[in-house]
Design an enzyme around this catalytic site. Structure first.
Site, PDB file in Angstrom:
ATOM      1  N   ASN A   1       5.905   0.231   1.013  1.00  0.00           N
ATOM      2  CA  ASN A   1       4.566   0.592   0.543  1.00  0.00           C
ATOM      3  C   ASN A   1       3.915   1.665   1.418  1.00  0.00           C
ATOM      4  O   ASN A   1       2.687   1.806   1.440  1.00  0.00           O
ATOM      5  CB  ASN A   1       3.674  -0.649   0.485  1.00  0.00           C
ATOM      6  CG  ASN A   1       3.881  -1.432  -0.801  1.00  0.00           C
ATOM      7  OD1 ASN A   1       4.345  -0.880  -1.800  1.00  0.00           O
ATOM      8  ND2 ASN A   1       3.550  -2.710  -0.780  1.00  0.00           N
TER       9      ASN A   1
ATOM     10  N   ASP B   1      -0.138   1.219  -3.052  1.00  0.00           N
ATOM     11  CA  ASP B   1      -0.094  -0.094  -3.694  1.00  0.00           C
ATOM     12  C   ASP B   1      -0.884  -1.162  -2.937  1.00  0.00           C
ATOM     13  O   ASP B   1      -0.311  -2.020  -2.256  1.00  0.00           O
ATOM     14  CB  ASP B   1       1.358  -0.550  -3.877  1.00  0.00           C
ATOM     15  CG  ASP B   1       1.460  -1.735  -4.840  1.00  0.00           C
ATOM     16  OD1 ASP B   1       0.425  -2.108  -5.442  1.00  0.00           O
ATOM     17  OD2 ASP B   1       2.558  -2.284  -4.976  1.00  0.00           O
TER      18      ASP B   1
ATOM     19  N   ASP C   1       0.218  -6.340   1.829  1.00  0.00           N
ATOM     20  CA  ASP C   1       1.668  -6.272   1.589  1.00  0.00           C
ATOM     21  C   ASP C   1       2.211  -5.003   2.245  1.00  0.00           C
ATOM     22  O   ASP C   1       2.893  -4.193   1.611  1.00  0.00           O
ATOM     23  CB  ASP C   1       1.950  -6.275   0.084  1.00  0.00           C
ATOM     24  CG  ASP C   1       3.418  -6.544  -0.248  1.00  0.00           C
ATOM     25  OD1 ASP C   1       4.104  -7.188   0.569  1.00  0.00           O
ATOM     26  OD2 ASP C   1       3.879  -6.106  -1.311  1.00  0.00           O
TER      27      ASP C   1
END
Length: 333
Positions: A210, A222, A205
């Site tokens: 992030n 994350d 992701d």
């Protein structure tokens, strides 16, 4: 449509959180601040005579303990390879994972920073370098417990779920039912254009939110969605703008990336299928989380017919993109 019901997170009270932190060896000062997170519950916890820390209480039933431990192990492997990433802290027990009541949780050092400005050429180049290094480490092993990204199976399963649970309004079903098979078929064709794609451990992701930038350092945060998948999954989310702009950005990313690792340029054919997968998966994610009281409160528009008409229009645009030539890189294609 699933009705709102009680949820395991209802039992996650401030006392539960603070007691769990004390049991893990922290001396808390009672300050607790909920951070913006929906999949898990994340808090800033104040400590006596020390900087605050970030505590993540994992959503029950999403990942198994073995899958969470694979995330932690991968994060530490990256850290030991001098790849800047925010890793879970070692607790008093020597472990990175603890249990508070019915919840597994981890504690992270607090890190400040801002999202990278991907309109800056040098930023993209440096991000490409870091991702090349990250993928070199990701390719040294495979996740055994965590899943492998499966675009077609995921899209089919999620669209079936949305229909079976009556999320798509009845008056929009004919449009949905005629669009989705075409969309999946054109995704299949693009995947055939990509050929045999190599899978490795990826961030999963890797969007700008992030990544934290501060004092010339870039930190990946994350890794909750890390899994086995193609390298392009960690690149395409950093692209934005029209086709020409995205092509130029992609070229800058790859210039940095290939300082450390070769990239299979045929993977560019996966960008539009990945975009379709992400959009459909997001809808299914909201639907599957609707019993969590936080979701109807923060995403009320999801249950409105207008949302679904907009989704159909957006997916039609995706179908058009799938029928157009794949992204090109200036000087490369």
């Amino acid at each position: 449509m699933t009705e709102t019901s009680s949820h395991p997170y209802d039992a996650l009270k401030p006392d539960t959180i603070l007691d769990a932190m004390e049991d893990a060896g922290f001396v808390v000062n009672g300050r607790l601040f909920a951070l913006n997170s929906y999949e898990n519950r994340v808090y800033q916890i104040g400590l006596e005579d020390k900087p605050p820390v970030i505590t993540k209480f994992y959503r029950p039933g999403r990942w198994s303990e073995a899958q969470i431990r694979e995330e932690h192990d991968f994060t530490y492997q990256l850290l030991e390879a001098d790849i800047p990433v925010v890793a879970p802290m070692k607790l008093a027990s020597g472990d990175t994972l603890a249990r508070g009541g019915d919840f597994l949780f981890a504690v992270f050092p607090q890190r400040g920073g801002q999202a990278p400005d991907t309109s800056v050429t040098d930023t993209l180049y440096r991000l490409g370098q870091r991702l090349g290094q990250l993928h070199n480490q990701g390719d040294t092993a495979r996740f055994a417990a965590r899943p492998t990204l499966d675009l077609l199976e995921g899209m089919v399963a999620n669209t079936r779920f949305l229909v079976a649970e009556n999320w798509v309004p009845d008056d929009l079903r004919p449009a949905w039912d005629s669009l989705i098979p075409d969309l999946i078929e054109h995704c299949r064709r693009r995947m055939e254009d990509a050929g045999d794609v190599h899978h490795l451990r990826i961030h999963g992701d890797c969007h700008a939110g992030n990544i934290l930038c501060r004092d010339e350092q870039m930190l990946f945060v994350d890794l909750d969605d890390c899994r086995n998948g193609p390298a392009i999954q960690d690149l395409w989310l950093l692209l934005n703008g029209d086709d020409t702009e995205r092509g130029q950005q992609f070229g800058e990313l790859l210039e940095g990336y290939e300082m450390f690792r070769d990239f299979n340029r045929r993977e560019r054919h996966l960008i539009e299928p990945l975009r379709c997968y992400r959009q459909i998966s997001h809808c299914a994610w909201l639907a599957k989380r609707w019993d969590d009281p936080a979701f109807p409160r923060f995403f009320p528009w999801f249950a409105q017919p207008r949302f679904w008409s907009d989704q159909i229009l957006s997916l039609r645009e995706q179908l058009s993109a799938l029928q157009s030539p794949s992204i090109s890189i200036p000087g490369q294609f």
